[in-house]
Design an enzyme around this catalytic site. Structure first.
Site, PDB file in Angstrom:
ATOM      1  N   PHE A 235       0.804  -1.219   0.000  1.00  0.00           N
ATOM      2  CA  PHE A 235       0.000   0.000   0.000  1.00  0.00           C
ATOM      3  C   PHE A 235       0.843   1.278   0.000  1.00  0.00           C
ATOM      4  O   PHE A 235       0.321   2.355   0.252  1.00  0.00           O
ATOM      5  CB  PHE A 235      -0.944  -0.006   1.208  1.00  0.00           C
ATOM      6  CG  PHE A 235      -1.803  -1.231   1.275  1.00  0.00           C
ATOM      7  CD1 PHE A 235      -2.906  -1.378   0.458  1.00  0.00           C
ATOM      8  CD2 PHE A 235      -1.486  -2.264   2.141  1.00  0.00           C
ATOM      9  CE1 PHE A 235      -3.689  -2.517   0.497  1.00  0.00           C
ATOM     10  CE2 PHE A 235      -2.270  -3.414   2.194  1.00  0.00           C
ATOM     11  CZ  PHE A 235      -3.368  -3.542   1.368  1.00  0.00           C
ATOM     12  N   LYS A 236       2.127   1.175  -0.292  1.00  0.00           N
ATOM     13  CA  LYS A 236       2.998   2.345  -0.232  1.00  0.00           C
ATOM     14  C   LYS A 236       3.245   2.936  -1.623  1.00  0.00           C
ATOM     15  O   LYS A 236       2.835   2.394  -2.635  1.00  0.00           O
ATOM     16  CB  LYS A 236       4.310   1.965   0.438  1.00  0.00           C
ATOM     17  CG  LYS A 236       4.149   1.524   1.897  1.00  0.00           C
ATOM     18  CD  LYS A 236       3.472   2.588   2.745  1.00  0.00           C
ATOM     19  CE  LYS A 236       3.459   2.245   4.239  1.00  0.00           C
ATOM     20  NZ  LYS A 236       2.572   1.135   4.579  1.00  0.00           N
TER      21      LYS A 236
END
Length: 401
Positions: free
Chosen positions: A185-186
């Protein structure tokens, strides 16, 4: 988040390089790997991107934060000032190395404030784990003044802010060590992975050994390597590093696109009465992975969340009720529920975690709604999203509390 938006031939090529050698382990096997060292390349790419002298890849952003603290010399019984708003891995890392979290207040940057840090310092304070939240950065001039004045060890958790910078210096490089996350999710992803960065050679050598059972990685016979320090296994695999390598190369373009979309959203939503935004100490250094919108108060924010859900608007977080990012929901930490005893249970907690005085955090996070910014949006999609958000905010603000 942008990292998951970009998978293609470049990632496949790097993965296939590894699969063709059959060597998924990052160390040794020189005769078989055909000079393929993806972890090394990954580290070099991150170091080049952020301007670090040293970068060391590990298995996750969580272990990167843990290794960064250990490499900075923080350990058992040391008090470490931490924020009440962060992904819980930051606090877990402090606890797992045997240190004692001391929660301090944040400000409208969403990060620890200089005043919050100063007010939390005790004679037992060893360091500060500063978290750069939601793609932004902390007010580093003010914070570094406190750090230097009290001779504290600064470790930066920039898991959500890799590529962000403050006055030309990237997050993660103000302190002795820093950490980035490459989870799914980065801004860039390796699936799972993390990077510890530093400009301190000793800290780098400690991280390199500490994350691989104390190996010194000298020579070509792993079984005969020396063990300068104790360590554990936080290694990254060559497959994860291969993906992280390509994704890191994408970061400058992602940041550029993120900023265009974030500014478009802010220009529209900023016209709505009652809407403001989290303060960005250096707008030119924003990684822009989140649009961080502030409402007048917690009640207004809660009504907006209800309207956003009713309108089917996704991709946002109301951190005030989030189970993993804000201290209000961390009952397992407040009650110290553990599988086996941690050092903090022997030393004693330095605060009553159930009764913390962090009014800035309560007020700021209660008002905060963060929207993930996508690099792949079109301008038309951004405009449509802004219209939906604006309609929900306007409707919610017209309702009496």
């Amino acid at each position: 988040m942008p990292g998951m938006e970009f998978f293609g031939d470049a990632e496949r090529k790097e993965i296939n390089d590894v699969l063709e050698t059959g060597i998924l382990f990052r160390y040794n096997h020189e005769a078989l790997r055909n000079d393929i060292y993806k972890a090394r390349e990954f580290e070099a790419e991150v170091a080049k991107l952020v301007g670090a002298k040293y970068a060391h890849a590990v298995s996750s952003g969580s272990t990167a934060a843990l290794v960064a603290m250990a490499a900075a010399g923080i350990g058992a019984g040391d008090e470490v000032i931490v924020p009440p708003f962060t992904y819980i891995a930051t606090i877990e890392a402090v606890l797992m190395i045997g240190a004692l979290p001391v929660f301090a207040d944040i400000d409208d940057t969403l990060c620890l404030s200089a005043e919050g840090i100063r007010n939390a310092i005790t004679p037992k304070t060893k360091g500060v784990c500063l978290v750069h939240m939601c793609g932004q950065m902390a007010d580093m001039d003010a914070i570094m003044q406190v750090i230097n004045e009290h001779n504290l060890v600064l470790v930066e958790d920039a898991g959500q802010a890799m590529g962000a910078s403050y006055k030309g210096i990237c997050t993660g490089l103000f302190g002795k060590t820093g950490a980035y996350s490459f989870d799914f999710f980065k801004i860039a992803t390796a699936g799972e992975g993390g990077i510890m960065v530093t400009n301190d050679e000793t800290a780098y050598k400690h991280a390199d050994s500490y994350s691989d059972h104390g190996h010194d990685h000298i020579g070509s016979n792993r079984g005969m390597e020396q063990h300068p320090i104790l360590g554990f296994n936080y290694r990254i695999s060559e497959l994860h590093a291969a993906v992280g390598l390509v994704q890191t190369r994408r970061v400058p373009e992602i940041i550029e696109k993120n900023n265009v979309h974030k500014k478009q959203l802010m220009a529209t939503l900023g016209e709505i009465p009652g809407v403001s935004f989290a303060r960005i100490p250096d707008a030119d250094g924003d990684s822009a992975t989140f649009l961080n919108m502030l409402l007048p108060d917690t009640e207004s924010a809660a009504r907006v969340v209800t309207e956003l859900n009713a309108a089917g608007v996704g991709g946002f977080n109301y951190w005030y009720t989030n189970m993993y990012h804000f201290i209000n929901q961390w009952d397992h930490i407040k009650q110290m529920r553990t599988a086996s005893a941690l050092p903090i249970e022997k030393f004693g907690a330095p605060q009553d975690y159930s009764n913390l005085d962090v009014p800035g955090a309560q007020q700021t996070i209660g008002r905060l709604i963060s929207f993930g910014v996508r690099a792949t949006w079109t301008s038309e999609e951004v405009a449509a999203l802004a219209e939906k958000i604006g309609a929900a905010v306007t409707k919610a603000m017209s309702v009496e509390a």
